[in-house]
Scaffold this motif. Structure first.
Motif, mmCIF file in Angstrom:
data_model
loop_
_atom_site.group_PDB
_atom_site.id
_atom_site.type_symbol
_atom_site.label_atom_id
_atom_site.label_comp_id
_atom_site.label_asym_id
_atom_site.label_seq_id
_atom_site.Cartn_x
_atom_site.Cartn_y
_atom_site.Cartn_z
ATOM 1 N N PRO A 99 0.821 -1.209 0.000
ATOM 2 C CA PRO A 99 0.000 0.000 0.000
ATOM 3 C C PRO A 99 0.859 1.265 0.000
ATOM 4 C CG PRO A 99 0.090 -0.908 2.214
ATOM 5 C CD PRO A 99 0.867 -1.854 1.322
ATOM 6 N N ARG A 100 0.419 2.218 -0.759
ATOM 7 C CA ARG A 100 1.172 3.474 -0.895
ATOM 8 C C ARG A 100 1.355 4.194 0.435
ATOM 9 N NH1 ARG A 100 -0.310 3.813 -6.270
ATOM 10 N NH2 ARG A 100 1.521 4.330 -7.496
ATOM 11 N N GLN A 101 0.341 4.132 1.297
ATOM 12 C CA GLN A 101 0.434 4.830 2.584
ATOM 13 C C GLN A 101 1.576 4.276 3.433
ATOM 14 O OE1 GLN A 101 -0.943 7.651 3.379
ATOM 15 N NE2 GLN A 101 0.172 7.636 5.307
ATOM 16 N N LEU A 102 1.801 2.970 3.365
ATOM 17 C CA LEU A 102 2.919 2.361 4.092
ATOM 18 C C LEU A 102 4.247 2.916 3.588
ATOM 19 C CD1 LEU A 102 4.243 0.231 5.963
ATOM 20 C CD2 LEU A 102 4.149 -1.326 3.994
ATOM 21 N N TRP A 103 4.402 3.010 2.264
ATOM 22 C CA TRP A 103 5.644 3.527 1.690
ATOM 23 C C TRP A 103 5.836 4.995 2.041
ATOM 24 C CZ3 TRP A 103 9.050 0.160 0.753
ATOM 25 C CH2 TRP A 103 8.685 -1.108 0.327
ATOM 26 N N HIS A 104 4.731 5.734 2.096
ATOM 27 C CA HIS A 104 4.813 7.139 2.496
ATOM 28 C C HIS A 104 5.304 7.243 3.934
ATOM 29 C CE1 HIS A 104 3.296 11.088 3.866
ATOM 30 N NE2 HIS A 104 3.753 11.465 2.688
ATOM 31 N N GLU A 105 4.774 6.395 4.811
ATOM 32 C CA GLU A 105 5.182 6.408 6.214
ATOM 33 C C GLU A 105 6.661 6.037 6.363
ATOM 34 O OE1 GLU A 105 4.360 7.499 9.957
ATOM 35 O OE2 GLU A 105 2.935 7.578 8.307
ATOM 36 N N VAL A 106 7.104 5.041 5.604
ATOM 37 C CA VAL A 106 8.517 4.656 5.622
ATOM 38 C C VAL A 106 9.376 5.840 5.179
ATOM 39 C CG1 VAL A 106 10.256 3.216 4.453
ATOM 40 C CG2 VAL A 106 8.137 2.185 5.303
ATOM 41 N N HIS A 107 8.948 6.507 4.110
ATOM 42 C CA HIS A 107 9.705 7.637 3.574
ATOM 43 C C HIS A 107 9.758 8.808 4.559
ATOM 44 C CE1 HIS A 107 11.707 9.555 0.213
ATOM 45 N NE2 HIS A 107 11.007 10.655 0.443
ATOM 46 N N GLU A 108 8.724 8.954 5.349
ATOM 47 C CA GLU A 108 8.679 10.039 6.336
ATOM 48 C C GLU A 108 9.513 9.729 7.576
ATOM 49 O OE1 GLU A 108 6.849 13.112 6.383
ATOM 50 O OE2 GLU A 108 6.757 12.729 4.223
ATOM 51 N N GLN A 109 9.524 8.456 8.009
ATOM 52 C CA GLN A 109 10.161 8.088 9.282
ATOM 53 C C GLN A 109 11.614 7.651 9.146
ATOM 54 O OE1 GLN A 109 8.499 8.813 12.034
ATOM 55 N NE2 GLN A 109 6.798 9.428 10.735
ATOM 56 N N ALA A 110 11.960 6.978 8.064
ATOM 57 C CA ALA A 110 13.301 6.400 7.910
ATOM 58 C C ALA A 110 14.432 7.435 7.935
ATOM 59 C CB ALA A 110 13.364 5.551 6.645
ATOM 60 N N PRO A 111 14.246 8.637 7.417
ATOM 61 C CA PRO A 111 15.350 9.609 7.490
ATOM 62 C C PRO A 111 15.831 9.899 8.907
ATOM 63 C CG PRO A 111 13.795 10.307 5.830
ATOM 64 C CD PRO A 111 13.160 9.143 6.560
ATOM 65 N N ALA A 112 14.966 9.806 9.908
ATOM 66 C CA ALA A 112 15.404 10.017 11.293
ATOM 67 C C ALA A 112 16.410 8.941 11.698
ATOM 68 C CB ALA A 112 14.202 10.013 12.236
ATOM 69 N N LEU A 113 16.193 7.724 11.244
ATOM 70 C CA LEU A 113 17.136 6.641 11.536
ATOM 71 C C LEU A 113 18.441 6.843 10.772
ATOM 72 C CD1 LEU A 113 14.600 3.692 11.521
ATOM 73 C CD2 LEU A 113 15.616 4.825 13.505
ATOM 74 N N LEU A 114 18.343 7.393 9.578
ATOM 75 C CA LEU A 114 19.544 7.703 8.801
ATOM 76 C C LEU A 114 20.388 8.752 9.529
ATOM 77 C CD1 LEU A 114 21.018 7.041 6.127
ATOM 78 C CD2 LEU A 114 19.827 8.996 5.125
#
Length: 177
Positions: free
Chosen positions: A129-144
């Motif tokens: 689902p696109r919403q899942l990918w959007h959430e990953v894209h929003e949250q993952a940079p903090a881990l980076l």
């Protein structure tokens, strides 16, 4: 132990780092623009194009890393430091693939195309689902960012506390002649 990385590896390392920095700056600028600003569309197109570029360069970096192998770590490093060093590098590769891939998965659709730097069209991935990918894209940079901080702290530790040549292996021009 102090074998330098290849020119290609050093170039990819610093180019990807600069492009990631650009992405953080650009998205903050875009988020601060007033709704309806005519520059937003161009800004997001540039952000997406740079993201795809990071993805491609990271894939090249991974192939190069596998071909060149891993440089040995200093013998003075404790086991936990070795594990943390390897985990940080692997984490970088994971997030430098995952973040652009997730952006591509949610942001490029039939309705919202991407012309890479205006040169050619990038197709929709169709990952749902696109919403899942959007959430990953929003949250993952903090881990980076956390990985970046660990990476820089590790490099500084090697340079100033351990006084070994680990940092010089990746600095452009260091250790020549």
């Amino acid at each position: 132990m102090t074998a330098r990385y290849s020119v290609l590896t050093i170039t990819l390392h610093w180019l990807i780092a600069l492009l990631v920095l650009f992405q953080f700056v650009s998205i903050n600028i875009l988020d601060g623009m007033a709704e309806g600003d005519p520059r937003i569309g161009t800004g997001y197109m540039l952000h997406k194009s740079v993201g795809i570029t990071i993805l491609v360069l990271t894939l090249v970096r991974i192939v190069t890393r596998l071909a060149e192998g891993f440089r040995p770590l200093p013998v003075h490093m404790a086991a936990w430091e070795r594990v943390l060093a390897r985990a940080t590098h692997i984490g970088f590769y994971v997030f430098l693939v995952l973040i652009p891939l997730s952006g591509w998965a949610f942001a490029v659709t039939d309705e919202r195309s991407l012309h890479l730097f205006g040169l050619f069209q990038i197709p929709e991935l169709g990952l749902v689902p696109r919403q899942l990918w959007h959430e990953v894209h929003e949250q993952a940079p903090a881990l980076l960012v956390i990985l970046f901080v660990l990476h820089v702290l590790g490099a500084l530790k090697h340079q100033f506390l351990d006084r070994d040549a680990i940092l010089a292996r990746m600095l452009p021009g260091a250790g020549r002649g």
